[in-house]
Design an enzyme around this catalytic site. Structure first.
Site, PDB file in Angstrom:
ATOM      1  N   CYS A   1       4.261   9.041  -0.522  1.00 25.38           N
ATOM      2  CA  CYS A   1       2.962   9.624  -0.520  1.00 25.38           C
ATOM      3  C   CYS A   1       2.846  10.443  -1.457  1.00 25.38           C
ATOM      4  O   CYS A   1       3.120  11.925  -1.235  1.00 25.38           O
ATOM      5  CB  CYS A   1       2.587  10.042   0.693  1.00 25.38           C
ATOM      6  SG  CYS A   1       0.991  10.949   0.984  1.00 25.38           S
TER       7      CYS A   1
ATOM      8  N   ARG B   1       1.502  -1.313  -0.033  1.00 25.13           N
ATOM      9  CA  ARG B   1       0.150  -0.108  -0.010  1.00 25.13           C
ATOM     10  C   ARG B   1       1.123   1.085   0.110  1.00 25.13           C
ATOM     11  O   ARG B   1       1.438   2.505  -0.962  1.00 25.13           O
ATOM     12  CB  ARG B   1      -0.740  -0.373   1.573  1.00 25.13           C
ATOM     13  CG  ARG B   1      -1.862   1.253   0.904  1.00 25.13           C
ATOM     14  CD  ARG B   1      -1.698   2.544   1.388  1.00 25.13           C
ATOM     15  NE  ARG B   1      -1.240   2.450   2.535  1.00 25.13           N
ATOM     16  CZ  ARG B   1      -0.610   3.847   3.313  1.00 25.13           C
ATOM     17  NH1 ARG B   1      -0.321   5.115   2.602  1.00 25.13           N
ATOM     18  NH2 ARG B   1       0.326   3.714   4.269  1.00 25.13           N
TER      19      ARG B   1
HETATM   20  P1  HMG Z   1     -13.151  15.201  -1.651  1.00 25.49           P
HETATM   21  O1  HMG Z   1     -12.884  15.291  -3.727  1.00 25.49           O
HETATM   22  O2  HMG Z   1     -13.284  15.773  -1.048  1.00 25.49           O
HETATM   23  O3  HMG Z   1     -14.367  14.107  -1.494  1.00 25.49           O
HETATM   24  O4  HMG Z   1     -11.883  13.760  -1.620  1.00 25.49           O
HETATM   25  P2  HMG Z   1     -16.220  14.038  -2.701  1.00 25.49           P
HETATM   26  O5  HMG Z   1     -16.657  12.534  -1.235  1.00 25.49           O
HETATM   27  O6  HMG Z   1     -16.269  14.996  -2.699  1.00 25.49           O
HETATM   28  O7  HMG Z   1     -15.721  12.773  -3.782  1.00 25.49           O
HETATM   29  C1  HMG Z   1     -14.634  13.311  -5.077  1.00 25.49           C
HETATM   30  C2  HMG Z   1     -15.026  11.952  -5.495  1.00 25.49           C
HETATM   31  O8  HMG Z   1     -14.224  10.644  -4.593  1.00 25.49           O
HETATM   32  C3  HMG Z   1     -16.472  11.786  -5.937  1.00 25.49           C
HETATM   33  O9  HMG Z   1     -16.804  11.115  -7.123  1.00 25.49           O
HETATM   34  C4  HMG Z   1     -16.484  10.539  -4.903  1.00 25.49           C
HETATM   35  O10 HMG Z   1     -17.686   9.269  -5.300  1.00 25.49           O
HETATM   36  C5  HMG Z   1     -15.380   9.818  -4.864  1.00 25.49           C
HETATM   37  P3  HMG Z   1     -17.577  11.541  -8.223  1.00 25.49           P
HETATM   38  O11 HMG Z   1     -18.672  12.530  -7.863  1.00 25.49           O
HETATM   39  O12 HMG Z   1     -16.491  12.865  -8.737  1.00 25.49           O
HETATM   40  O13 HMG Z   1     -17.085  10.305  -9.401  1.00 25.49           O
HETATM   41  N1  HMG Z   1     -14.833   8.746  -3.902  1.00 25.49           N
HETATM   42  C6  HMG Z   1     -14.353   8.266  -3.491  1.00 25.49           C
HETATM   43  N2  HMG Z   1     -14.253   7.065  -4.660  1.00 25.49           N
HETATM   44  C7  HMG Z   1     -13.821   5.421  -3.973  1.00 25.49           C
HETATM   45  N3  HMG Z   1     -13.456   5.469  -2.582  1.00 25.49           N
HETATM   46  C8  HMG Z   1     -14.150   6.313  -1.846  1.00 25.49           C
HETATM   47  C9  HMG Z   1     -14.226   7.901  -2.558  1.00 25.49           C
HETATM   48  N4  HMG Z   1     -14.417   8.652  -1.535  1.00 25.49           N
HETATM   49  C10 HMG Z   1     -14.793   9.565  -2.811  1.00 25.49           C
HETATM   50  N5  HMG Z   1     -13.652   5.796  -0.617  1.00 25.49           N
HETATM   51  C11 HMG Z   1     -11.338  11.716   0.260  1.00 25.49           C
HETATM   52  C12 HMG Z   1     -11.697  13.418  -0.391  1.00 25.49           C
HETATM   53  C13 HMG Z   1     -10.870  11.554   1.409  1.00 25.49           C
HETATM   54  C14 HMG Z   1     -12.212  11.107  -0.912  1.00 25.49           C
HETATM   55  C15 HMG Z   1      -9.510  12.283  -1.380  1.00 25.49           C
HETATM   56  O14 HMG Z   1      -9.266  13.058  -0.644  1.00 25.49           O
HETATM   57  C16 HMG Z   1      -9.284  11.274  -0.594  1.00 25.49           C
HETATM   58  O15 HMG Z   1      -9.461   9.970  -1.836  1.00 25.49           O
HETATM   59  N6  HMG Z   1      -7.311  11.034  -0.107  1.00 25.49           N
HETATM   60  C17 HMG Z   1      -6.991   9.607  -0.364  1.00 25.49           C
HETATM   61  C18 HMG Z   1      -5.392  10.223  -0.910  1.00 25.49           C
HETATM   62  C19 HMG Z   1      -4.650   9.433  -0.142  1.00 25.49           C
HETATM   63  O16 HMG Z   1      -5.005   8.156  -0.340  1.00 25.49           O
HETATM   64  N7  HMG Z   1      -2.928   9.640   0.906  1.00 25.49           N
HETATM   65  C20 HMG Z   1      -2.677   8.586   0.389  1.00 25.49           C
HETATM   66  C21 HMG Z   1      -2.658   8.193   1.565  1.00 25.49           C
HETATM   67  S1  HMG Z   1      -2.345   8.486   3.129  1.00 25.49           S
HETATM   68  C22 HMG Z   1      -0.426   8.533   3.701  1.00 25.49           C
HETATM   69  O17 HMG Z   1       0.315   8.200   2.183  1.00 25.49           O
HETATM   70  C23 HMG Z   1       0.148   8.641   4.912  1.00 25.49           C
HETATM   71  C24 HMG Z   1       0.260   7.056   5.857  1.00 25.49           C
HETATM   72  O18 HMG Z   1       1.438   6.610   5.137  1.00 25.49           O
HETATM   73  C25 HMG Z   1       0.776   7.703   6.705  1.00 25.49           C
HETATM   74  C26 HMG Z   1       2.257   8.546   6.160  1.00 25.49           C
HETATM   75  O19 HMG Z   1       3.514   8.549   6.244  1.00 25.49           O
HETATM   76  O20 HMG Z   1       2.198   9.571   7.018  1.00 25.49           O
HETATM   77  C27 HMG Z   1      -0.895   6.236   6.192  1.00 25.49           C
HETATM   78 MG    MG Z   2       3.296   6.695   4.744  1.00 22.19          MG
END
Ligand code: HMG
Ligand code: MG
Length: 285
Positions: free
Chosen positions: A238, A13
């Protein structure tokens, strides 16, 4: 008998989410299957986030469907909201994670919400996951430094960690997202968090940008933490944290823990094979 430390494998992931090449699900599945045999208790192998935000994770359901599950191994996934949780449940994941941030800048860039809004968004996700009997992790990103806001106050990390715990997260993973933290800053951060939560509830998640992840793990061990996130082959980064290099490499953590006299239960030869496979995924041919 040697004391046990768990390495929580996040390579499939956190490791792969940032790769520019769209890696076919079959290759991800092969990596998870190899890791499944290496002795991990938990492997984070999917992310049910918006596919527009992270295209590399769009095939998470296919990955979950294709892997050969080894009894006793929990297959974990990120779930940023209720939609993500529904998708994760449909894919029969064993553990889910919400992921917050101690800094406003990263919360906005990564999940399009303020810290307070994101906590409000997570509450029903955590409650529903627990109702379904799923263990829940809560990440606190930018626990040391934020690529947008700079150094992060330890007290702020403690507040977000406590909020995640209060809403029902079983384990809180404290993340040096951009790997800029050194042992002193990590120790100060842990000192603040440990005033709110016991070490048994915490995990350390270190990226190795500054080459200090292993030193940071040693500081965390001294503070009593016994779970560390790592990515095989040192994959990772990320997409919303500019400058974040890979996670600390699982094989390096396993080797250091063995030197320090801890037991990880991992098969080091299989780990080396998985690291080789991970590096090949990154740079095929
Ligand atoms: P948004 O644009 O504010 O949300 O994103 P929204 O609710 O308005 O949704 C926008 C669109 O996404 C819509 O589709 C939703 O249906 C769809 P549209 O109507 O435009 O066709 N949608 C989804 N589709 C599938 N699965 C879902 C989902 N949710 C909404 N769950 C949101 C908000 C949170 C969804 C977005 O910002 C997002 O997905 N962010 C994730 C970013 C990410 O994955 N970053 C990397 C992981 S974190 C990381 O790596 C850190 C970590 O390793 C720890 C560290 O090292 O710090 C964990
Ligand atoms: Mg991380």
């Amino acid at each position: 008998m040697a004391e046990r430390v768990e390495i929580f494998e996040v390579g499939p992931r956190d490791g792969l989410q940032n790769e520019a090449r769209l890696i076919p699900a079959a290759e991800k599945i092969a990596l998870v299957d190899l890791l499944s045999r290496a002795g991990f208790r938990r492997i984070e192998c999917a992310s049910f986030v918006s596919p527009k935000w992270v295209p590399q994770m769009a095939d998470s359901a296919a990955v979950m469907e294709g892997i050969t599950r080894v009894p006793g191994v929990l297959y974990s996934a990120l779930t940023p909201n209720l939609k993500g949780l529904e998708r994760a449940q449909a894919a029969v994941v064993d553990e889910v994670s919400v992921f917050g941030s101690a800094s406003e800048g990263f919360a906005r860039a990564n999940i399009n919400a303020s810290v307070a809004e994101s906590l409000d968004r997570f509450r029903p996700v955590v409650a529903a996951a627990r109702d379904a009997g799923l263990p829940v992790r809560g990440y606190v990103s930018c626990a040391v430094e934020c690529p947008y806001d700079g150094p992060v106050a330890p007290g702020q990390v403690a507040r977000v960690a406590a909020a995640l715990s209060e809403m029902g997260c079983d384990e809180i993973s404290l993340a040096d997202t951009i790997g800029r933290g050194g042992p002193e800053a990590v120790d100060a951060m842990l000192g603040a968090v440990l005033e709110a939560l016991p070490a048994e509830r915490l995990a350390g998640h270190f990226h190795d940008t500054g080459g200090r992840a292993l030193a940071n793990i040693e500081v965390a061990l001294a503070r009593g933490l016994r779970v560390f996130d790592a990515a095989v082959g040192g994959l990772g980064g990320c997409p919303y944290a500019p400058g974040a290099a890979g996670n600390v490499a699982t094989e390096a953590v396993a080797a250091r823990l063995a030197e320090l006299g801890y037991e990880t239960g991992l098969d080091l030869a299989l780990l080396d094979r998985a690291a080789e496979m991970a590096r090949a995924l990154r740079a095929p041919g």
